[in-house]
Design an enzyme around this catalytic site. Structure first.
Site, mmCIF file in Angstrom:
data_model
loop_
_atom_site.group_PDB
_atom_site.id
_atom_site.type_symbol
_atom_site.label_atom_id
_atom_site.label_comp_id
_atom_site.label_asym_id
_atom_site.label_seq_id
_atom_site.Cartn_x
_atom_site.Cartn_y
_atom_site.Cartn_z
ATOM 1 N N GLY A 128 0.769 -1.240 0.000
ATOM 2 C CA GLY A 128 0.000 0.000 0.000
ATOM 3 C C GLY A 128 0.801 1.291 0.000
ATOM 4 O O GLY A 128 0.326 2.317 -0.477
ATOM 5 N N GLU B 141 4.237 3.944 6.105
ATOM 6 C CA GLU B 141 3.033 3.096 6.032
ATOM 7 C C GLU B 141 1.927 3.850 5.295
ATOM 8 O O GLU B 141 1.900 5.088 5.305
ATOM 9 C CB GLU B 141 2.622 2.739 7.482
ATOM 10 C CG GLU B 141 1.327 2.001 7.653
ATOM 11 C CD GLU B 141 1.306 0.595 7.075
ATOM 12 O OE1 GLU B 141 1.695 0.428 5.908
ATOM 13 O OE2 GLU B 141 0.871 -0.333 7.776
ATOM 14 N N ASP B 142 1.019 3.109 4.671
ATOM 15 C CA ASP B 142 -0.081 3.775 3.967
ATOM 16 C C ASP B 142 -1.159 4.254 4.932
ATOM 17 O O ASP B 142 -1.573 5.394 4.903
ATOM 18 C CB ASP B 142 -0.683 2.870 2.875
ATOM 19 C CG ASP B 142 -1.170 1.521 3.393
ATOM 20 O OD1 ASP B 142 -0.918 1.165 4.557
ATOM 21 O OD2 ASP B 142 -1.814 0.792 2.606
ATOM 22 N N ASP C 226 -4.788 1.824 11.004
ATOM 23 C CA ASP C 226 -6.209 1.641 11.295
ATOM 24 C C ASP C 226 -6.317 1.242 12.772
ATOM 25 O O ASP C 226 -6.298 2.103 13.643
ATOM 26 C CB ASP C 226 -6.711 0.564 10.327
ATOM 27 C CG ASP C 226 -8.205 0.402 10.298
ATOM 28 O OD1 ASP C 226 -8.916 1.402 10.232
ATOM 29 O OD2 ASP C 226 -8.678 -0.760 10.329
ATOM 30 N N LYS D 51 -6.610 6.604 11.082
ATOM 31 C CA LYS D 51 -8.008 6.646 11.523
ATOM 32 C C LYS D 51 -7.967 6.699 13.051
ATOM 33 O O LYS D 51 -7.922 5.655 13.707
ATOM 34 C CB LYS D 51 -8.759 5.388 11.059
ATOM 35 C CG LYS D 51 -8.933 5.264 9.545
ATOM 36 C CD LYS D 51 -9.724 4.001 9.195
ATOM 37 C CE LYS D 51 -9.781 3.767 7.703
ATOM 38 N NZ LYS D 51 -10.364 2.463 7.337
ATOM 39 N N ARG E 203 -5.531 0.828 -6.740
ATOM 40 C CA ARG E 203 -4.311 1.481 -6.217
ATOM 41 C C ARG E 203 -3.841 2.610 -7.131
ATOM 42 O O ARG E 203 -3.097 3.492 -6.715
ATOM 43 C CB ARG E 203 -3.166 0.471 -6.092
ATOM 44 C CG ARG E 203 -3.425 -0.667 -5.109
ATOM 45 C CD ARG E 203 -2.138 -1.476 -4.921
ATOM 46 N NE ARG E 203 -2.360 -2.765 -4.290
ATOM 47 C CZ ARG E 203 -2.379 -2.978 -2.974
ATOM 48 N NH1 ARG E 203 -2.223 -1.971 -2.144
ATOM 49 N NH2 ARG E 203 -2.571 -4.197 -2.498
ATOM 50 N N ASP F 267 -5.807 -0.252 -1.697
ATOM 51 C CA ASP F 267 -6.609 -1.114 -2.564
ATOM 52 C C ASP F 267 -7.943 -1.517 -1.944
ATOM 53 O O ASP F 267 -8.121 -1.481 -0.724
ATOM 54 C CB ASP F 267 -5.846 -2.401 -2.857
ATOM 55 C CG ASP F 267 -5.797 -3.327 -1.636
ATOM 56 O OD1 ASP F 267 -5.308 -2.877 -0.582
ATOM 57 O OD2 ASP F 267 -6.267 -4.476 -1.728
#
Ligand code: IMP
Length: 175
Positions: free
Chosen positions: A45, A99-100, A103, A131, A165, A159
């Site tokens: 990601g 990091e993408d 969460d 988040k 992506r 994705d």
């Protein structure tokens, strides 16, 4: 935008992403002045974010691409997660994870545990998205480009079932 069976609407345009990536890169350039960090970009990601971020970094640095492989252990009931692809020696060196999205934070918590065994000088997390309401572990996410609500998003590297992506903007799942 349609990805597989779902509809998404644009939520973070390219210009806003670019602006925030530059802001975070400047923070890193300032905080790490005089150091030579090793960036560890988490595949898949973070590949676009890492490419854009690195081009704004003016420090002498290295980048390596790693992956958290998840599989069911033969003798355990839970998921086993391994860090694969780490080909840099990080002992006594400053490490910045790219990091993408953070969460629940479980992926990053596990990665920090694994990397700390190699005794790096320091480790910071740099994420494109966070988040905050979903975070359930006590980790310090020092660098974050954007905070978002608890929606599912795709684009700019992220994705939905391996697709979506390849967009310049970020999209949110339509409810
Ligand atoms: P965590 O371990 O719960 O923090 O999950 C982190 C990983 O879940 C990320 O690296 C992503 O691969 C994936 N993920 C979490 N939220 C999203 C989302 O909204 N869209 C796409 N992937 C996501």
């Amino acid at each position: 935008m349609h990805v597989k069976d779902k509809d998404f609407r644009i939520s973070i345009p390219e210009a806003q992403i670019r602006e925030q990536v530059k802001r975070v890169a400047m923070e890193i350039n300032r905080d790490y002045a005089g150091q030579e960090p090793v960036f560890l970009a988490v595949l898949n990601g973070a590949f676009i974010f890492a490419a854009d971020l690195l081009r704004e970094i003016t420090l002498p640095c290295e980048i390596s691409f790693v992956k958290m492989a998840s599989y069911d252990g033969e003798h355990s009931t839970g998921k086993v997660r391994d860090l694969i692809g780490l080909d840099s020696n990080i002992t006594d060196r400053p490490v910045i994870i790219i990091e993408d999205i953070v969460d629940t934070g479980l992926t990053m918590a596990h990665m920090l545990d694994t990397l700390r065994k190699q005794k790096p000088k320091s480790i910071d997390i740099c994420t494109l998205l966070l988040k905050p309401d979903k975070l359930c572990v006590d980790i310090d996410v020092r660098y974050r480009c954007l905070e978002i609500p608890n929606d599912f998003i795709v684009g700019y590297g992220l994705d939905y079932n391996q697709q979506g992506r390849n967009t310049r903007d970020i999209y949110t799942l339509q409810s």
